[in-house]
Write an enzyme that holds these catalytic residues in place. Sequence first.
Site, mmCIF file in Angstrom:
data_model
loop_
_atom_site.group_PDB
_atom_site.id
_atom_site.type_symbol
_atom_site.label_atom_id
_atom_site.label_comp_id
_atom_site.label_asym_id
_atom_site.label_seq_id
_atom_site.Cartn_x
_atom_site.Cartn_y
_atom_site.Cartn_z
ATOM 1 N NE ARG A 108 -3.775 1.930 2.720
ATOM 2 C CZ ARG A 108 -5.041 1.835 2.328
ATOM 3 N NH1 ARG A 108 -5.466 0.726 1.749
ATOM 4 N NH2 ARG A 108 -5.899 2.816 2.540
ATOM 5 C CG HIS A 135 -7.959 0.740 -3.753
ATOM 6 N ND1 HIS A 135 -7.336 -0.425 -3.356
ATOM 7 C CD2 HIS A 135 -8.607 1.214 -2.647
ATOM 8 C CE1 HIS A 135 -7.571 -0.632 -2.077
ATOM 9 N NE2 HIS A 135 -8.331 0.344 -1.616
ATOM 10 C CD GLN A 138 -12.706 -1.035 -1.774
ATOM 11 O OE1 GLN A 138 -11.996 -0.927 -0.784
ATOM 12 N NE2 GLN A 138 -13.918 -1.573 -1.714
ATOM 13 C CG ASP A 223 -13.301 6.937 -2.000
ATOM 14 O OD1 ASP A 223 -13.456 6.800 -0.776
ATOM 15 O OD2 ASP A 223 -12.216 6.745 -2.571
ATOM 16 C CB CYS A 262 -13.907 1.869 -0.937
ATOM 17 S SG CYS A 262 -13.178 3.521 -0.949
ATOM 18 N NE ARG A 290 -10.210 -4.424 -0.241
ATOM 19 C CZ ARG A 290 -9.497 -3.445 0.296
ATOM 20 N NH1 ARG A 290 -10.089 -2.412 0.866
ATOM 21 N NH2 ARG A 290 -8.169 -3.472 0.243
#
Length: 304
Positions: A108, A135, A138, A223, A262, A290
Amino acid sequence: MVRHFLDIHRHDGETLRAILDDALARKKARAGWPKGRVDADAPAKDRVLAMIFEKNSTRTRFSFDAAIRQLGGASIIANASDMQLGRGEPVEDTARVLSRMVDAVMIRANRHEDVERFAQASSVPVINGLTDRSHPCQIMADLMTIEEHRGPVTGKTLAWVGDGNNVCASFIHAAPKLGFTLKIACPSDYHPDLHDLARGGSAVHLTSDPEEAVNGADAVITDTWVSMGDADYDARMRALEPYGVDEALMDRAAQDAVFLHCLPAHRGEEVTDAVIDGPRSLVWDEAENRIHAQKAVLAWCLAG
């Protein structure tokens, strides 16, 4: 060849479809099991996953740790600041060292370029756990969630409302690969990257009007408006204020439309309590998924 999972646009639709099908099957097979029980096939038995975090994390950290354990493997977790990587060791040197010690690496990172450099130097699979540009894990979980509740995404229309950020970019990458339409509503100053829009082709439609994007959509997605590292908070708040998802906007979507986010959510900004806590919201299933989506990604990477 080593199988990396860095960006959705790098993979063909058949591969993405296989990963989604595996994720759905793995979740179904575990129904009613304790969280720590290992999957029957244990595809990561005796394997070790390294996880490197340059950014704070809740869902990515816990879900990848749970994922590798459920696949029969183990994990080693480190913040970049705890490593020589955080003191200036070249990305390539870290990749070469970890390749001798673990079987796969999830990163990450702040900069997408660093993950690409790491993968180029690594002899084990590297998975993008989030960067400034995309991402992908996700989005695999999000698409899995939609399919779990509403069937195949092929032929469906998804609406993205808000900042054209890294999560939006991965939705753009997925649209032409899996055959859904993506309608994006965002202010002109915060539109998606033009290279990403080109990758989306005719599957992606851009507008500045959230009502136009949401009209008849099968899913409405948003988001946070300010991501880690963004330094223009006030400007973002002013530009994005008209893009909050409330019940009135959701009512413009299809009757059985679902809502995704998310997380973490800034309630009262990009989404209201009534929507995120309402009957159309799938955010808690989305967060759980996830684990299952990333198990399928890990299994695919390790199988290579």
